[in-house]
Write an enzyme that holds these catalytic residues in place. Structure first.
Site, PDB file in Angstrom:
ATOM      1  N   GLU A   7       9.243 -19.440  21.723  1.00  0.00           N
ATOM      2  CA  GLU A   7       9.176 -18.127  22.370  1.00  0.00           C
ATOM      3  C   GLU A   7      10.075 -17.083  21.713  1.00  0.00           C
ATOM      4  O   GLU A   7       9.748 -15.900  21.670  1.00  0.00           O
ATOM      5  CB  GLU A   7       9.552 -18.244  23.861  1.00  0.00           C
ATOM      6  N   GLY A  37       4.954 -22.986  26.640  1.00  0.00           N
ATOM      7  CA  GLY A  37       4.519 -23.483  27.953  1.00  0.00           C
ATOM      8  C   GLY A  37       3.942 -24.888  27.876  1.00  0.00           C
ATOM      9  O   GLY A  37       4.020 -25.650  28.848  1.00  0.00           O
ATOM     10  N   GLU A  55       6.776 -27.093  28.145  1.00  0.00           N
ATOM     11  CA  GLU A  55       7.315 -27.016  29.510  1.00  0.00           C
ATOM     12  C   GLU A  55       6.453 -27.813  30.496  1.00  0.00           C
ATOM     13  O   GLU A  55       6.971 -28.447  31.412  1.00  0.00           O
ATOM     14  CB  GLU A  55       7.415 -25.549  29.932  1.00  0.00           C
ATOM     15  N   ALA A  80       1.635 -20.683  26.318  1.00  0.00           N
ATOM     16  CA  ALA A  80       0.916 -19.691  27.117  1.00  0.00           C
ATOM     17  C   ALA A  80       0.010 -18.888  26.186  1.00  0.00           C
ATOM     18  O   ALA A  80       0.286 -18.778  24.986  1.00  0.00           O
ATOM     19  CB  ALA A  80       1.915 -18.781  27.811  1.00  0.00           C
TER      20      ALA A  80
HETATM   21  N1  CAA Z   1      -2.072 -18.341  22.561  1.00  0.00           N
HETATM   22  C1  CAA Z   1      -3.280 -17.896  22.175  1.00  0.00           C
HETATM   23  N2  CAA Z   1      -3.944 -18.369  21.089  1.00  0.00           N
HETATM   24  C2  CAA Z   1      -3.360 -19.330  20.371  1.00  0.00           C
HETATM   25  C3  CAA Z   1      -2.085 -19.853  20.712  1.00  0.00           C
HETATM   26  C4  CAA Z   1      -1.443 -19.324  21.884  1.00  0.00           C
HETATM   27  N3  CAA Z   1      -0.244 -19.769  22.309  1.00  0.00           N
HETATM   28  N4  CAA Z   1      -1.735 -20.790  19.811  1.00  0.00           N
HETATM   29  C5  CAA Z   1      -2.771 -20.871  18.925  1.00  0.00           C
HETATM   30  N5  CAA Z   1      -3.736 -20.001  19.267  1.00  0.00           N
HETATM   31  C6  CAA Z   1      -5.020 -19.763  18.572  1.00  0.00           C
HETATM   32  C7  CAA Z   1      -4.823 -19.002  17.255  1.00  0.00           C
HETATM   33  O1  CAA Z   1      -4.723 -17.609  17.484  1.00  0.00           O
HETATM   34  C8  CAA Z   1      -6.069 -19.416  16.496  1.00  0.00           C
HETATM   35  O2  CAA Z   1      -7.154 -18.662  17.000  1.00  0.00           O
HETATM   36  P1  CAA Z   1      -8.265 -18.060  15.947  1.00  0.00           P
HETATM   37  O3  CAA Z   1      -8.899 -19.287  15.331  1.00  0.00           O
HETATM   38  O4  CAA Z   1      -9.183 -17.292  16.811  1.00  0.00           O
HETATM   39  O5  CAA Z   1      -7.489 -17.263  14.966  1.00  0.00           O
HETATM   40  C9  CAA Z   1      -6.318 -20.855  16.959  1.00  0.00           C
HETATM   41  O6  CAA Z   1      -5.576 -21.016  18.173  1.00  0.00           O
HETATM   42  C10 CAA Z   1      -5.787 -21.871  15.956  1.00  0.00           C
HETATM   43  O7  CAA Z   1      -4.421 -21.579  15.710  1.00  0.00           O
HETATM   44  P2  CAA Z   1      -3.799 -21.395  14.232  1.00  0.00           P
HETATM   45  O8  CAA Z   1      -4.842 -20.909  13.283  1.00  0.00           O
HETATM   46  O9  CAA Z   1      -2.563 -20.571  14.342  1.00  0.00           O
HETATM   47  O10 CAA Z   1      -3.448 -22.928  13.899  1.00  0.00           O
HETATM   48  P3  CAA Z   1      -2.322 -23.456  12.903  1.00  0.00           P
HETATM   49  O11 CAA Z   1      -2.585 -24.925  12.812  1.00  0.00           O
HETATM   50  O12 CAA Z   1      -2.259 -22.656  11.653  1.00  0.00           O
HETATM   51  O13 CAA Z   1      -0.919 -23.223  13.664  1.00  0.00           O
HETATM   52  C11 CAA Z   1       0.532 -23.280  15.591  1.00  0.00           C
HETATM   53  C12 CAA Z   1      -0.670 -23.923  14.859  1.00  0.00           C
HETATM   54  C13 CAA Z   1       1.807 -23.488  14.748  1.00  0.00           C
HETATM   55  C14 CAA Z   1       0.671 -24.000  16.918  1.00  0.00           C
HETATM   56  C15 CAA Z   1       0.292 -21.777  15.778  1.00  0.00           C
HETATM   57  O14 CAA Z   1      -0.997 -21.592  16.339  1.00  0.00           O
HETATM   58  C16 CAA Z   1       1.277 -21.111  16.683  1.00  0.00           C
HETATM   59  O15 CAA Z   1       2.400 -20.822  16.273  1.00  0.00           O
HETATM   60  N6  CAA Z   1       0.883 -20.839  17.961  1.00  0.00           N
HETATM   61  C17 CAA Z   1       1.701 -20.127  18.911  1.00  0.00           C
HETATM   62  C18 CAA Z   1       2.799 -21.007  19.482  1.00  0.00           C
HETATM   63  C19 CAA Z   1       3.678 -20.221  20.417  1.00  0.00           C
HETATM   64  O16 CAA Z   1       4.318 -19.260  20.066  1.00  0.00           O
HETATM   65  N7  CAA Z   1       3.738 -20.657  21.711  1.00  0.00           N
HETATM   66  C20 CAA Z   1       4.530 -20.032  22.724  1.00  0.00           C
HETATM   67  C21 CAA Z   1       3.691 -19.114  23.556  1.00  0.00           C
HETATM   68  S1  CAA Z   1       4.638 -18.168  24.726  1.00  0.00           S
HETATM   69  C22 CAA Z   1       4.929 -19.220  25.998  1.00  0.00           C
HETATM   70  O17 CAA Z   1       4.443 -20.341  26.050  1.00  0.00           O
HETATM   71  C23 CAA Z   1       5.780 -18.635  27.099  1.00  0.00           C
HETATM   72  C24 CAA Z   1       6.127 -19.530  28.212  1.00  0.00           C
HETATM   73  O18 CAA Z   1       7.119 -20.212  28.217  1.00  0.00           O
HETATM   74  C25 CAA Z   1       5.335 -19.550  29.397  1.00  0.00           C
END
Ligand code: CAA
Length: 257
Positions: free
Chosen positions: A131, A108, A111, A65
């Site tokens: 999460e 998500g 999921e 998400a």
């Molecule tokens: N939401 C918004 N933006 C996101 C994102 C997310 N879930 N995941 C990645 N991005 C964005 C980053 O902020 C970054 O943006 P900028 O270039 O503007 O800084 C861009 O995508 C590239 O990401 P990274 O630089 O972080 O890429 P990376 O290769 O170093 O890392 C990753 C990749 C490990 C996937 C890391 O991006 C990450 O940990 N992302 C979040 C994953 C996460 O926590 N997901 C769960 C979300 S909550 C959820 O989903 C709830 C639910 O059940 C409904």
């Protein structure tokens, strides 16, 4: 209808839906989810389409998400817009939905993958529910679909540690059907979709419904429902075609009637 956050390609009898926010790793914003559910509703209604591949493209499936969209929301806002509840309609798609997963399928994103019927993963794919690291838990089915598929202990590991599993480990856990070289993922998923698209559509629909019912009902209820669907299919032209084609030693041609 044109969409910005998803790309839809119809190559009847299959279609491919590609999540399209590559700059944020296909983070699932409310607009993306709205477009994805609308696109799938259109494809469900399109009689020329018999199976659908859902992918995030060659590099990433979806990193979850959209955290930027959620960070400062109140509980009441989250409840009233029911952000994750809207995604559940994906699980009601009546045709085979095949996830083609490359790179991250997290939160998500994972999921959404778990709402698909079959999963083809590239060997570099990473699947998980991070999460916990954000101070929340999965909200679109992760805590329920992981244990029903991979069992309690694998689910606990994934939920509590937040660490993703490799494609190979996901295969061992029964969370994905096939692991293939990353550059082949989408092609293999399309090939699978074309194979399923040749099957009798009504029987495919009822087989899918029956398997999903096993997650929701006691055995006796599931068996009764299966039996009704089995008898019902004898009212279809495709059942007559399928059985006579077998007896006449030819390939059946199915119309979904
Ligand atoms: N939401 C918004 N933006 C996101 C994102 C997310 N879930 N995941 C990645 N991005 C964005 C980053 O902020 C970054 O943006 P900028 O270039 O503007 O800084 C861009 O995508 C590239 O990401 P990274 O630089 O972080 O890429 P990376 O290769 O170093 O890392 C990753 C990749 C490990 C996937 C890391 O991006 C990450 O940990 N992302 C979040 C994953 C996460 O926590 N997901 C769960 C979300 S909550 C959820 O989903 C709830 C639910 O059940 C409904």
């Amino acid at each position: 209808m044109g969409y910005e956050n998803v790309l839809v390609e119809i190559d009847a009898p299959i279609a491919t839906v590609t999540l399209n926010r590559p700059k944020v790793l296909n983070a699932l914003s409310p607009d993306l989810i709205r477009e994805l559910t609308a696109a799938l509703a259109d494809l469900d209604a399109d009689e020329t389409v018999r199976a659908v591949v859902l992918t995030g493209g060659p590099k990433v499936f979806a990193a979850g998400a959209d955290i930027g969209d959620m960070a400062d929301r109140s509980a009441v806002e989250q409840l009233s817009r029911d952000q994750t509840g809207r995604w559940i309609s994906l699980a009601g798609f009546s045709k085979p939905l095949i996830a083609a997963v490359n790179g991250y399928a997290l939160g998500g994103g994972c999921e959404v993958m778990l709402m698909c019927d079959l999963v083809v993963a590239g060997e570099t794919a990473r699947l998980g529910q991070p999460e916990i690291n954000l101070g929340i838990i999965p909200g679109a089915g992760g805590t329920q679909r992981w244990p029903r598929t991979a069992g309690k202990y694998a689910a606990m590991e994934v939920m509590l540690s937040g660490a993703p599993v490799t494609a190979e480990r996901a295969y061992e856990l029964g969370i994905v059907n096939k692991v293939v070289p990353a550059e082949m993922t989408i092609e293999v998923a399309k090939r699978l979709a074309r194979q399923l698209a040749e099957k009798p559509p009504l029987a495919v629909r009822m087989a899918k419904e029956a398997v999903l019912k096993a997650f929701e009902s006691p055995l006796s209820e599931g068996l009764a429902s299966e039996r009704k669907s089995f008898y019902f299919l004898f009212a279809s032209e495709d059942q007559k075609e399928g059985m006579h084609a077998f007896l006449e030693k030819r390939k059946g041609v199915f119309k979904g009637r």
